[in-house]
Design a protein around this motif. Structure first.
Motif, PDB file in Angstrom:
ATOM      1  N   TRP A  21       0.820  -1.209   0.000  1.00 12.55           N
ATOM      2  CA  TRP A  21       0.000   0.000   0.000  1.00 12.55           C
ATOM      3  C   TRP A  21       0.860   1.268   0.000  1.00 12.55           C
ATOM      4  CZ3 TRP A  21       1.030   3.069   4.099  1.00 12.55           C
ATOM      5  CH2 TRP A  21       1.535   2.465   5.244  1.00 12.55           C
ATOM      6  N   GLY A  22       2.128   1.153   0.344  1.00 10.91           N
ATOM      7  CA  GLY A  22       3.002   2.334   0.396  1.00 10.91           C
ATOM      8  C   GLY A  22       3.140   3.025  -0.954  1.00 10.91           C
ATOM      9  N   PRO A  23       3.584   2.297  -2.000  1.00 11.03           N
ATOM     10  CA  PRO A  23       3.681   2.932  -3.315  1.00 11.03           C
ATOM     11  C   PRO A  23       2.328   3.413  -3.835  1.00 11.03           C
ATOM     12  CG  PRO A  23       4.973   0.918  -3.274  1.00 11.03           C
ATOM     13  CD  PRO A  23       4.190   0.964  -1.989  1.00 11.03           C
ATOM     14  N   ALA A  24       1.250   2.691  -3.520  1.00 10.84           N
ATOM     15  CA  ALA A  24      -0.078   3.116  -3.962  1.00 10.84           C
ATOM     16  C   ALA A  24      -0.467   4.439  -3.305  1.00 10.84           C
ATOM     17  CB  ALA A  24      -1.115   2.039  -3.666  1.00 10.84           C
ATOM     18  N   THR A  25      -0.116   4.601  -2.030  1.00  8.10           N
ATOM     19  CA  THR A  25      -0.392   5.855  -1.329  1.00  8.10           C
ATOM     20  C   THR A  25       0.407   7.001  -1.949  1.00  8.10           C
ATOM     21  OG1 THR A  25      -0.809   4.636   0.709  1.00  8.10           O
ATOM     22  CG2 THR A  25      -0.350   7.000   0.927  1.00  8.10           C
ATOM     23  N   ILE A  26       1.663   6.738  -2.250  1.00  5.34           N
ATOM     24  CA  ILE A  26       2.497   7.768  -2.883  1.00  5.34           C
ATOM     25  C   ILE A  26       1.941   8.122  -4.256  1.00  5.34           C
ATOM     26  CG2 ILE A  26       4.801   8.182  -3.849  1.00  5.34           C
ATOM     27  CD1 ILE A  26       5.862   6.726  -1.321  1.00  5.34           C
ATOM     28  N   ALA A  27       1.488   7.134  -5.009  1.00  3.99           N
ATOM     29  CA  ALA A  27       0.879   7.395  -6.320  1.00  3.99           C
ATOM     30  C   ALA A  27      -0.361   8.267  -6.166  1.00  3.99           C
ATOM     31  CB  ALA A  27       0.525   6.077  -7.009  1.00  3.99           C
ATOM     32  N   PHE A  28      -1.164   7.989  -5.149  1.00  6.42           N
ATOM     33  CA  PHE A  28      -2.364   8.791  -4.894  1.00  6.42           C
ATOM     34  C   PHE A  28      -1.990  10.243  -4.582  1.00  6.42           C
ATOM     35  CE2 PHE A  28      -5.326  10.568  -1.767  1.00  6.42           C
ATOM     36  CZ  PHE A  28      -6.496  10.591  -2.526  1.00  6.42           C
ATOM     37  N   VAL A  29      -1.013  10.430  -3.704  1.00  6.05           N
ATOM     38  CA  VAL A  29      -0.569  11.788  -3.349  1.00  6.05           C
ATOM     39  C   VAL A  29      -0.031  12.503  -4.587  1.00  6.05           C
ATOM     40  CG1 VAL A  29       1.119  13.118  -2.003  1.00  6.05           C
ATOM     41  CG2 VAL A  29      -0.137  11.241  -0.929  1.00  6.05           C
TER      42      VAL A  29
END
Length: 178
Positions: A21-29
């Motif tokens: 979920w870390g890279p997905a969160t960064i992608a969202f931001v």
């Protein structure tokens, strides 16, 4: 083992760290707030990975020390340069993502590629590029794929980036990060 002899393991010998979920969160931001805000958001994450990743930190510092020695630079790099190395990796990874999702285009790289690259791009026969910097070739591949001008095939060791490649495939349907 290389680490026991005083040398760090090669960076490619380390797997990805962190939750999916870390890279997905960064992608969202990134998609919501843009590159600068995303880099600010990433700063404590990168600092954590630098501090908590002793093996990766040693590999980074080992690499930087070899570069410094080869160039005759003094003093030898320390933790500040190692941390900057981690930040550079984070920024390059973000730029690679940006290329795949259409936020980095040809206009963003046209000014930095030089006349030899322009000559190569104009040649209808195509070309072979050999690069030690995977992010750069992947940015070129993403832009070429998106603009549907030419196929670009990149051969790269990806075993250490399976989660990141799944993220790219999720956000950029034309990406073939197998």
């Amino acid at each position: 083992m290389a680490e026991a002899a005083g040398h760090a393991k090669h960076w490619a010998d380390y797997g990805e760290r962190g939750a999916a979920w870390g890279p997905a969160t960064i992608a969202f931001v990134y998609r919501l707030l843009g590159r600068t805000a995303c880099l600010i958001f990433m700063a404590p994450v990168i600092l954590y990975f630098y501090v908590a990743g002793a093996g990766q930190r040693r590999a980074s510092l080992d690499y930087l020390r070899r570069v410094w020695r080869a160039n005759g630079w003094t003093p030898a790099p320390g933790h500040w340069q190692g941390l900057k190395h981690f930040f550079s990796f984070g920024a390059a990874t973000l730029d690679k993502f940006a290329a795949w999702v259409g936020r980095l285009g040809r206009a963003d790289i046209d000014n930095i590629d030089g006349s030899q690259f322009q000559q190569m791009r104009s040649d209808p026969r195509g070309a072979m590029l050999i690069s030690a910097h995977v992010g750069t070739t992947d940015i070129i591949r993403a832009i070429a794929s998106r603009e549907q001008k030419r196929p670009v095939n990149v051969i790269v060791h990806t075993a250490h980036a399976e989660k990141y490649n799944r993220l790219i495939q999720r956000f950029a349907l034309r990406a073939a990060c197998a």
